[in-house]
Design a protein around this motif. Structure first.
Motif, PDB file in Angstrom:
ATOM      1  N   HIS A 139      -1.389   2.177   9.781  1.00 14.87           N
ATOM      2  CA  HIS A 139      -0.680   3.648   9.946  1.00 14.87           C
ATOM      3  C   HIS A 139       0.400   3.783   8.546  1.00 14.87           C
ATOM      4  N   ILE A 140       0.682   2.858   7.803  1.00 13.93           N
ATOM      5  CA  ILE A 140       1.602   3.027   6.793  1.00 13.93           C
ATOM      6  C   ILE A 140       1.004   3.898   5.804  1.00 13.93           C
ATOM      7  N   PRO A 141       1.931   5.010   5.527  1.00 12.63           N
ATOM      8  CA  PRO A 141       1.425   6.058   4.494  1.00 12.63           C
ATOM      9  C   PRO A 141       0.941   5.436   3.280  1.00 12.63           C
ATOM     10  N   GLY A 197       2.037   2.085   0.125  1.00 14.74           N
ATOM     11  CA  GLY A 197       0.994   1.042   0.134  1.00 14.74           C
ATOM     12  C   GLY A 197      -0.012   0.687   1.136  1.00 14.74           C
ATOM     13  N   GLY A 198       0.018   1.739   2.196  1.00 13.36           N
ATOM     14  CA  GLY A 198      -0.788   1.416   3.280  1.00 13.36           C
ATOM     15  C   GLY A 198      -1.870   2.452   3.383  1.00 13.36           C
ATOM     16  N   LEU A 199      -2.831   2.481   4.165  1.00 13.22           N
ATOM     17  CA  LEU A 199      -4.142   3.224   4.421  1.00 13.22           C
ATOM     18  C   LEU A 199      -3.762   4.712   4.919  1.00 13.22           C
ATOM     19  N   TYR A 231      11.124  -0.906   3.808  1.00 12.35           N
ATOM     20  CA  TYR A 231      10.626  -1.763   4.729  1.00 12.35           C
ATOM     21  C   TYR A 231       9.174  -1.476   5.080  1.00 12.35           C
ATOM     22  N   LEU A 232       8.548  -0.395   4.827  1.00 10.95           N
ATOM     23  CA  LEU A 232       7.142  -0.414   5.172  1.00 10.95           C
ATOM     24  C   LEU A 232       6.491  -0.906   4.027  1.00 10.95           C
ATOM     25  N   GLY A 233       6.889  -0.591   2.821  1.00 12.89           N
ATOM     26  CA  GLY A 233       6.273  -1.248   1.448  1.00 12.89           C
ATOM     27  C   GLY A 233       6.156  -2.764   1.360  1.00 12.89           C
ATOM     28  N   LYS A 234       7.212  -3.671   2.112  1.00 10.24           N
ATOM     29  CA  LYS A 234       7.006  -4.714   1.786  1.00 10.24           C
ATOM     30  C   LYS A 234       5.960  -5.185   3.056  1.00 10.24           C
TER      31      LYS A 234
END
Length: 239
Positions: A31-33, A37-39, A86-89
């Motif tokens: 669910h990371i935007p 770096g997410g899907l 924090y989501l990027g890592k």
């Protein structure tokens, strides 16, 4: 997952090799935007992934899905800088994160939370303890989302604030791993906070909006729990 389910249920060891493979396949942090770096997948894709993983093993599914629960408050209320940090890592290496809201006396009654944070200069000082925290002591747990009371006199809707707390912060102690009735390879334990300093930049949303943020996160993350039950039921019928 199926070939090693008995091994991990009996040993209660965190299924790190399965987690790493799931991360490589894009089944973790889905669910990371995209700008982090997410899907950028949505709830429908999340429940499909959760159901199929639970068919293999609900313990491993819980260990993997706990990341999504921790990330949800950031996704719904974090500013761009906090999300990218924090989501990027989480997309750069197979790390774990944990959602710290439940307390010994405040399970379903989230409004009964007693962990508190006081503003001191440009930092917050956090004290209290959380209980039954999934991924709390996972091998690579990197950060926690923590909901804390920041206004003792306000009602529940305005009394709490959410924070991202680095797991290696001084003052954090991890309790013993709890032995669950099932899903035993999922890491569940108490987390204690004693004078833990949090920079104000790690605040998730406005002061006093923590309860609302936590509830919005639950709206996003509860459907996969139900989907997991469906996956487990399918497996039971098949066998």
């Amino acid at each position: 997952m199926i070939p090693v389910e008995r091994k991990y249920d009996e040993s209660m060891e965190y299924p790190l090799d399965v987690f790493d493979k799931a991360w490589e396949l894009g089944l973790v942090n889905s669910h990371i935007p995209e700008d982090c770096g997410g899907l950028g997948l949505h709830s429908l894709e999340g429940v499909i992934i959760g159901e199929e993983m639970a068919y293999g093993c609900t313990g491993m599914m819980t260990a993997i899905e706990a990341n999504s629960l921790a990330q949800a408050p950031l996704i719904v209320a974090g500013n761009d800088a906090l999300k990218k940090k924090y989501l990027g890592k989480m997309t750069e290496e197979p790390l774990q994160a944990a959602y710290c809201v439940t307390e010994p006396q405040a399970g379903s009654d989230v409004a009964g939370t007693k962990t508190h944070a006081k503003k001191v200069g440009d930092k917050w000082v956090l004290n209290g303890n959380k209980m039954w925290i999934t991924n709390g002591g996972a091998p690579r747990v990197d950060w926690y989302f923590v909901m804390a009371k920041t206004d003792e006199s306000a009602n529940a809707g305005s009394a709490f604030t959410g924070f991202i707390v680095d797991a290696n912060s001084p003052g954090i102690t991890k309790g013993k791993k709890e032995i669950n009735m099932g899903q035993r390879c999922s890491d569940t334990r108490a987390i204690f906070f004693e004078d833990v300093e949090i920079p104000d930049e790690n605040r998730v949303g406005d002061v006093g909006f923590g309860f609302k943020v936590a509830m919005k996160a639950f709206d996003f993350t509860r459907p996969p729990v139900a989907a997991g039950a469906v996956g487990l039921s399918r497996r039971a019928l098949d066998e």
